[in-house]
Every structure is written in structure tokens, then in C-alpha cells.
Design a protein around this motif. Structure first.
Motif, PDB file in Angstrom:
ATOM      1  N   ASN A  10       0.398  -1.499  -0.256  1.00 27.40           N
ATOM      2  CA  ASN A  10      -0.018   0.034  -0.043  1.00 27.40           C
ATOM      3  C   ASN A  10       0.686   1.073   0.269  1.00 27.40           C
ATOM      4  N   HIS A 140      -8.063  -4.479  -1.904  1.00 31.37           N
ATOM      5  CA  HIS A 140      -7.816  -3.447  -0.585  1.00 31.37           C
ATOM      6  C   HIS A 140      -9.572  -2.822  -0.263  1.00 31.37           C
ATOM      7  N   ASP A 142     -12.419  -2.169   2.994  1.00 28.29           N
ATOM      8  CA  ASP A 142     -12.849  -0.753   3.025  1.00 28.29           C
ATOM      9  C   ASP A 142     -12.491  -0.913   4.813  1.00 28.29           C
ATOM     10  N   HIS A 143     -12.325   1.054   4.947  1.00 27.36           N
ATOM     11  CA  HIS A 143     -11.395   1.090   6.458  1.00 27.36           C
ATOM     12  C   HIS A 143     -12.434   1.369   7.130  1.00 27.36           C
ATOM     13  N   ARG A 149     -16.299  -4.985   5.041  1.00 29.08           N
ATOM     14  CA  ARG A 149     -15.262  -6.340   4.700  1.00 29.08           C
ATOM     15  C   ARG A 149     -15.718  -7.486   4.933  1.00 29.08           C
ATOM     16  N   ASP A 182      -4.327  -5.120   0.764  1.00 35.69           N
ATOM     17  CA  ASP A 182      -4.452  -4.060   2.535  1.00 35.69           C
ATOM     18  C   ASP A 182      -5.789  -4.472   2.804  1.00 35.69           C
ATOM     19  N   ASN A 184      -7.682  -4.226   5.897  1.00 32.72           N
ATOM     20  CA  ASN A 184      -7.927  -3.302   7.120  1.00 32.72           C
ATOM     21  C   ASN A 184      -8.404  -4.350   8.356  1.00 32.72           C
ATOM     22  N   CYS A 185      -7.727  -5.452   8.274  1.00 32.47           N
ATOM     23  CA  CYS A 185      -8.143  -6.281   9.281  1.00 32.47           C
ATOM     24  C   CYS A 185      -7.376  -7.275   9.917  1.00 32.47           C
ATOM     25  N   ARG A 244      -0.833  -4.023  14.679  1.00 32.93           N
ATOM     26  CA  ARG A 244      -1.451  -3.784  13.234  1.00 32.93           C
ATOM     27  C   ARG A 244      -1.010  -4.564  11.770  1.00 32.93           C
ATOM     28  N   ILE A 246      -2.486  -5.471   8.937  1.00 31.90           N
ATOM     29  CA  ILE A 246      -3.553  -5.448   8.271  1.00 31.90           C
ATOM     30  C   ILE A 246      -3.337  -5.951   6.726  1.00 31.90           C
ATOM     31  N   ASP A 247      -2.305  -5.622   6.465  1.00 31.87           N
ATOM     32  CA  ASP A 247      -1.844  -6.313   5.043  1.00 31.87           C
ATOM     33  C   ASP A 247      -1.409  -7.497   4.799  1.00 31.87           C
ATOM     34  N   HIS A 276       2.606   2.629   5.306  1.00 29.26           N
ATOM     35  CA  HIS A 276       2.670   0.916   5.063  1.00 29.26           C
ATOM     36  C   HIS A 276       3.872   0.212   4.834  1.00 29.26           C
TER      37      HIS A 276
END
Length: 285
Positions: A10, A140, A142-143, A149, A182, A184-185, A244, A246-247, A276
């Protein structure tokens, strides 16, 4: 044995508010990082059209596929760069992470349109050990929305087996799959579990019996024989943000995962080239 090195990165969209971490101060470092590590596949998240152009200019050895998430192909994208001396692109496309994936759309209650770009590739050197094709998918999530997600993960669980088997002869079977991006989790969250075939709600059709699973994915970080680097993938450009990761890189069972690394390369200013860290997975077949 066929080796495959897959990088996911990212690179952060070009935000004018980033000041001394603006894209024009980071783009050369991003390009050098990719050229140094020489992945077979480099999957990027967030680049806007001008950033995609900059990446193509700095990575001339790679063929790029993918479009932006906007209706006209603009906006943030999830491009995939394929090292052209080793692999050729057989087919590629982009779909939206939504209830209507074949047209530009926003899924569930996501804050933005979200997409997945895929490329089906094959070796150019006639390697007898290489599979007929490989499928690489870059996405990718959603954040903001947890529901989006989860919905995106279920959509990928549905679509990936179809993409992996598309165009394959009965003897060739499905193409091995590498899904990166990514998400986002973090590991163990609902979307992560859904992608690995363990839907906590149990009503999406994701099989719980591994023998019935049309696509068994593993988390490369957990499956790797060698793991290197921090257990997070977020930065504030100067420091790591702990806890974190998340990737992610998720791979089908055909792959042996030799190594998984979270790369901590800094630029010549001593800063990370993005908010990132890139992840690099070394696979073999």
C-alpha cells in the motif's frame, strides 16, 4: 521447482496534506525498493492515476494491469505489476467488492468503492515444472465498515474458485492462487477467517469441511518456513504502529511458503516510503 516472489504494498494515495511525506518525495524510494527486491509480482494499493504512471516509469521491467475504482477508470487502483522477463499476462480484469461486482458500485455500507484486480499469468521460459497458469489477485478492503469487509471476503470466496478454474482444461485443473492486499483487518478477524474458509456466521456457503472446499487458502505469514520482520504493517512514516498487521498474503494449498517478510526499508531521509510496510512472500511449486 517454480519459484514465485510476490510483493504487496500500500503506497498511500497522493495526499497533498502529507507535506514532507508527499508522493513526489516518496516515489523514487518506492521504485528503488521494488527494483532491489525484484519480486515476480508487485501488487500495489491506493495509487491514483498519476501515481500509477510514476510506478510504470520507475519499473520498466514490469507489465502493469488494472484500473481505478472510479466509473471512468480513474481514482485509487489496485494495479498488479508482472515481471515481464519471467511471466506473461494471459488475462486480467477488475471487479467491485459489492452486491453488483461487474459494474462500478459501492458495496454494503462501505465508505468508498472497493475493487479487486486479478491477473492470470504463465511462465515465459517454458519451464516444464511450472503450472499452466497462476492466478494473482490484489485487493483493498474498506477501512470504515466491518460489514463491507465481511461482504468483500465472502464475495472473494465465491469468485476466486471461478477465476482459478476459468479456461483450464480438465487435465490442468484450477490455477494456484495468491491473494494479496490491504484487508484493513488483523489475523483472526471475521474477514480473515472467512477468506480462510471459516465463516463465523456459517451462512455464506463457505465450506467448513476442508474436503469440500473448492479453494483452500492459507495465511502465508503463519505457514511460512521462515518469517522475518515486525508483526505489524502500519507506520506513521517515522515509526511503526504496533499490532496492526493488516496487509496479507493468502495462498492456495499448491504453494509451499518458503518465507514471509515484512520489509522495513527506509528511504535516504530515514523515513518509511509509505504509511504501510510492504510484505514479501517467497513461494514455490
Amino acid at each position: 521447482m517454480t519459484a514465485l516472489r510476490v510483493l504487496s504494498y500500500n503506497v498511500r494515495y497522493a495526499n497533498r496534506g502529507d507535506h514532507h511525506d508527499a508522493w513526489h518525495d516518496r516515489r523514487d524510494a518506492v521504485g528503488r525498493l521494488v527494483r532491489f527486491h525484484r519480486p515476480d509480482v508487485a501488487a500495489f494499493q491506493e495509487p491514483l492515476p498519476e501515481q500509477r504512471r510514476d510506478l510504470r516509469e520507475r519499473l520498466p521491467a514490469y507489465e502493469f494491469v488494472g484500473r481505478g475504482r472510479g466509473r471512468d477508470g480513474k481514482g485509487e487502483g489496485c494495479p498488479i505489476a508482472i515481471r515481464a522477463d519471467r511471466w506473461e499476462v494471459v488475462d486480467d480484469d477488475t471487479f467491485w467488492l459489492s452486491e453488483t461486482p461487474d459494474r462500478q458500485s459501492v458495496g454494503w455500507d462501505a465508505a468508498h468503492p472497493r475493487i479487486a484486480t486479478w491477473a492470470r499469468v504463465r511462465a515465459v521460459d517454458g519451464d516444464a515444472d511450472a503450472p499452466a497458469e497462476l492466478l494473482v489477485v490484489n485487493t483493498h478492503f474498506d477501512h470504515v465498515s466491518a460489514d463491507a469487509r465481511r461482504g468483500a471476503a465472502r464475495l472473494l470466496r465465491e469468485r476466486l474458485p471461478e477465476l482459478a478454474s476459468a479456461g483450464a482444461s480438465d487435465s490442468a485443473g484450477s490455477a494456484p492462487v495468491a491473494l494479496v492486499g490491504d484487508l484493513n483487518c488483523t489475523p483472526g478477524s471475521d474477514p480473515h477467517r472467512i477468506l480462510l474458509g471459516d465463516d463465523p456466521e456459517g451462512d455464506s456457503g463457505s465450506p467448513r469441511n476442508a474436503d469440500d472446499d473448492p479453494l483452500r487458502l492459507r495465511d502465508a505469514a503463519a505457514a511460512a518456513d521462515l518469517r522475518h520482520g515486525p508483526r505489524t504493517s502500519l507506520t506513521d512514516f517515522s515509526r511503526l504502529i504496533d499490532g496492526r498487521r493488516i496487509d496479507h498474503a493468502l495462498v492456495s494449498s499448491e504453494f509451499d511458503v518458503e518465507a514471509f517478510a515484512t520489509l522495513t526499508d527506509r528511504d535516504d531521509r530515514g523515513r518509511y516510503p509509505s504509511d504501510h510496510l510492504p510484505i514479501l512472500t517467497r513461494l514455490s511449486l
